[in-house]
Design a protein around this motif. Structure first.
Motif, PDB file in Angstrom:
ATOM      1  N   VAL A 134     -11.429 114.975 -58.227  1.00  0.00           N
ATOM      2  CA  VAL A 134     -12.739 115.341 -57.686  1.00  0.00           C
ATOM      3  C   VAL A 134     -13.340 114.180 -56.902  1.00  0.00           C
ATOM      4  O   VAL A 134     -13.947 114.362 -55.839  1.00  0.00           O
ATOM      5  CB  VAL A 134     -13.694 115.781 -58.822  1.00  0.00           C
ATOM      6  N   GLY A 135     -13.158 112.974 -57.427  1.00  0.00           N
ATOM      7  CA  GLY A 135     -13.702 111.811 -56.744  1.00  0.00           C
ATOM      8  C   GLY A 135     -13.076 111.566 -55.388  1.00  0.00           C
ATOM      9  O   GLY A 135     -13.673 110.894 -54.536  1.00  0.00           O
ATOM     10  N   LEU A 136     -11.891 112.093 -55.151  1.00  0.00           N
ATOM     11  CA  LEU A 136     -11.201 111.899 -53.880  1.00  0.00           C
ATOM     12  C   LEU A 136     -11.531 112.987 -52.868  1.00  0.00           C
ATOM     13  O   LEU A 136     -10.934 113.036 -51.793  1.00  0.00           O
ATOM     14  CB  LEU A 136      -9.683 111.846 -54.112  1.00  0.00           C
ATOM     15  N   ILE A 137     -12.478 113.851 -53.204  1.00  0.00           N
ATOM     16  CA  ILE A 137     -12.885 114.906 -52.272  1.00  0.00           C
ATOM     17  C   ILE A 137     -14.053 114.444 -51.414  1.00  0.00           C
ATOM     18  O   ILE A 137     -13.967 114.380 -50.198  1.00  0.00           O
ATOM     19  CB  ILE A 137     -13.255 116.198 -53.035  1.00  0.00           C
ATOM     20  N   GLY A 138     -15.166 114.112 -52.051  1.00  0.00           N
ATOM     21  CA  GLY A 138     -16.328 113.650 -51.306  1.00  0.00           C
ATOM     22  C   GLY A 138     -17.193 114.775 -50.796  1.00  0.00           C
ATOM     23  O   GLY A 138     -16.940 115.958 -51.053  1.00  0.00           O
ATOM     24  N   GLY A 139     -18.237 114.407 -50.071  1.00  0.00           N
ATOM     25  CA  GLY A 139     -19.188 115.377 -49.527  1.00  0.00           C
ATOM     26  C   GLY A 139     -18.921 115.645 -48.064  1.00  0.00           C
ATOM     27  O   GLY A 139     -17.770 115.696 -47.615  1.00  0.00           O
ATOM     28  N   CYS A 140     -19.992 115.784 -47.298  1.00  0.00           N
ATOM     29  CA  CYS A 140     -19.887 116.124 -45.881  1.00  0.00           C
ATOM     30  C   CYS A 140     -20.019 114.884 -45.012  1.00  0.00           C
ATOM     31  O   CYS A 140     -20.641 113.896 -45.408  1.00  0.00           O
ATOM     32  CB  CYS A 140     -20.976 117.129 -45.506  1.00  0.00           C
ATOM     33  N   ALA A 141     -19.466 114.955 -43.811  1.00  0.00           N
ATOM     34  CA  ALA A 141     -19.632 113.872 -42.854  1.00  0.00           C
ATOM     35  C   ALA A 141     -21.089 113.802 -42.418  1.00  0.00           C
ATOM     36  O   ALA A 141     -21.779 114.814 -42.327  1.00  0.00           O
ATOM     37  CB  ALA A 141     -18.730 114.102 -41.639  1.00  0.00           C
ATOM     38  N   GLY A 142     -21.569 112.589 -42.157  1.00  0.00           N
ATOM     39  CA  GLY A 142     -22.955 112.427 -41.747  1.00  0.00           C
ATOM     40  C   GLY A 142     -23.930 112.513 -42.894  1.00  0.00           C
ATOM     41  O   GLY A 142     -25.114 112.793 -42.699  1.00  0.00           O
ATOM     42  N   SER A 143     -23.444 112.266 -44.108  1.00  0.00           N
ATOM     43  CA  SER A 143     -24.290 112.266 -45.298  1.00  0.00           C
ATOM     44  C   SER A 143     -24.160 110.897 -45.968  1.00  0.00           C
ATOM     45  O   SER A 143     -23.472 110.018 -45.482  1.00  0.00           O
ATOM     46  CB  SER A 143     -23.861 113.366 -46.271  1.00  0.00           C
TER      47      SER A 143
END
Length: 482
Positions: A336-345
């Protein structure tokens, strides 16, 4: 010849700004009355003086803008220099950290990683706790500007796909950065204030609410207590979850939302993919916990939701030791930690859009295998994805994987066990916060690691925060070729 004066001028100004930020914890320490304010007075004077001297010495070299090489240097240079000055209060204050630990803590703060070497947080002066929050807050808004202005311009890791949404920054890096930063800063500040007020409603003190709002909206994760959110009210976990999710969304969509249009936010494939991923993982782990405990409670759902969102967004808060949930859950948390959120966040790690582009490329390749004479073109958000973007994304994945393995090996050579080395490499490169295991897991911290391991992790935090390639480019011969 490469002119370093424009780079030095901007870095000098940012160092001065950091020094001015030290005045806030100074005032808090004066109000607390523990005599700790002198630490921030000394740190602020040194930081402002050095920053002012550097900016003044380089002022005559400021032109109309920065070229590509200068931009690469500036992007990395700011994150190298600021932690050195941000470390001063940790070395001079009651924490009395040595140089290695102080730089590690400052780098962790400014890159919004959230890993810490400080113990006894509950008894620290409020100024130090506020300083940790301020560093993460500044690092959060700073990385948004970098992700929206500089990285698309530098064509790093596929970020160029967002150039049009970054207000067309080509050839106008610094002027447009100021305009973008002003819009983003207003939204960022408003979100922080809203988060603070929500925390106060859960029973937090105004001081705790302020610091935790800073570290929540920045997805940094540094808390005021050794037990992190385990020391706070359960309702605070729901507040944190909401604002961690908001902070992991593209801030350019919030700019468009304030302009009166919600369609870009609702139609953004990143946003849809982000929420779908969270729902899938939370649902899976909730069912796992249900079968493990043979009953379902609100607390079970809350702990799963909070900790999954915290790790996926790279915030790194912990409300309990999920290492006790079993091997399956621990494995899930690692990935899960290697997924991340969205670009520009403000979020970290690989980012949702890169996985979407990867899967789009895989689908096209499979289609070409089935129909060799067909024409199949990968698309993202309804637009054709160019080969330059796909190549950049694939390069990012390769560099990320190789870097993760290399850092894990280097950490292993310092004497760390396999789990600590691998999860330490992942949490530093992905700017996540806690790792796995008894030492650096959610119930531990990084204080007991040897100095060599700490410097490796410090470098990894910097590399991961700047999307790897922006840093690696500085180590190529062609970059320095005149």
């Amino acid at each position: 010849m490469l002119d370093l004066r424009p780079v030095g001028y901007v870095i000098g100004l940012t160092v001065m700004a950091l020094g001015c930020a030290m005045l806030l914890p100074l005032v808090v320490d004066i109000a607390e009355g523990r005599g700790h304010w002198e630490v921030f007075a000394q740190s602020a004077i040194m930081t402002i003086l050095v920053g002012g001297l550097v900016a003044g010495a380089c002022r005559n070299g400021v032109g109309d803008g920065l070229n590509i090489r200068q931009t690469f240097l500036l992007t990395t240079g700011v994150w190298v220099v600021l932690p050195l000055f941000g470390a001063l209060p940790f070395m001079l204050g009651e924490t009395a950290l040595d140089f290695t630990d102080a730089v590690f803590e400052a780098m962790s703060g400014l890159t919004t990683t959230g890993s810490t070497v400080v113990t006894g947080l509950d008894a620290l002066p409020k100024g130090i706790l506020l300083w940790r929050g301020i560093m993460q807050w500044l690092g959060g808004v700073g990385i948004i500007v970098v992700a929206m202005v500089f990285l698309p311009e530098l064509r790093v890791g596929g970020m160029q796909i967002f150039r049009a949404e970054s207000f067309d920054t080509m050839g106008k890096i610094l002027p447009r950065a100021g305009e973008i930063a002003s819009r983003i800063s207003v939204i960022y500040l408003g979100m922080t204030i809203a988060c603070m007020m929500a925390y106060i409603l859960t029973g937090m003190t105004p001081f705790d609410a302020t610091v935790h709002a800073m570290t929540t909206v920045s997805t940094g994760g540094m808390a005021n207590y050794d037990a992190s959110f385990g020391a706070l009210a359960p309702s605070a976990e729901y507040v944190a979850t909401v604002f961690m999710i908001l902070a992991a969304l593209p801030f350019v969509r919030f700019v468009q939302l304030t302009a009166g249009t919600a369609q870009p936010l609702l139609r953004d494939p990143q946003v849809r993919g982000f929420f779908l991923t969270i729902l899938s993982i939370v649902g899976t782990l909730t069912l796992w916990q249900f079968f493990q405990r043979a009953h379902f409670t609100e607390e079970t759902f809350r702990e799963v939701l909070f900790n999954v969102v915290s790790i996926m967004t790279g915030t790194g808060y912990a409300s309990e030791n999920y290492m006790l949930w079993g091997p399956f859950a621990v494995s899930i948390f690692f990935f899960v930690g290697l997924i991340g959120g969205c670009a520009g966040s403000t979020s970290c790690s690989v980012k949702i859009f890169r996985y979407q582009l990867l899967f789009a490329s895989i689908r096209v390749q499979l289609a070409r295998i089935r129909a060799p004479h067909g024409i199949f073109i990968p698309r993202y958000a309804g637009k054709t994805v160019g080969d330059d973007v796909l190549n950049s994304v694939m390069s990012f994945f390769v560099f990320f994987t190789v870097s993760l393995g290399l850092i894990a090996v280097l950490l292993g050579l310092t004497g760390l066990d396999f789990i600590t080395a691998l999860s330490g490499a992942a949490t530093a490169l992905g700017n996540i916060g806690p790792g796995l295991g008894d030492t650096i897991g959610p119930a531990g911290n990084f204080a007991t690691l040897n100095d060599t391991a700490k410097w490796i992790l410090t470098a990894a935090m910097l590399i991961g925060r700047l999307e790897l390639l922006a840093v690696y480019a500085l180590f190529t011969v062609t970059f320095w070729r005149i």
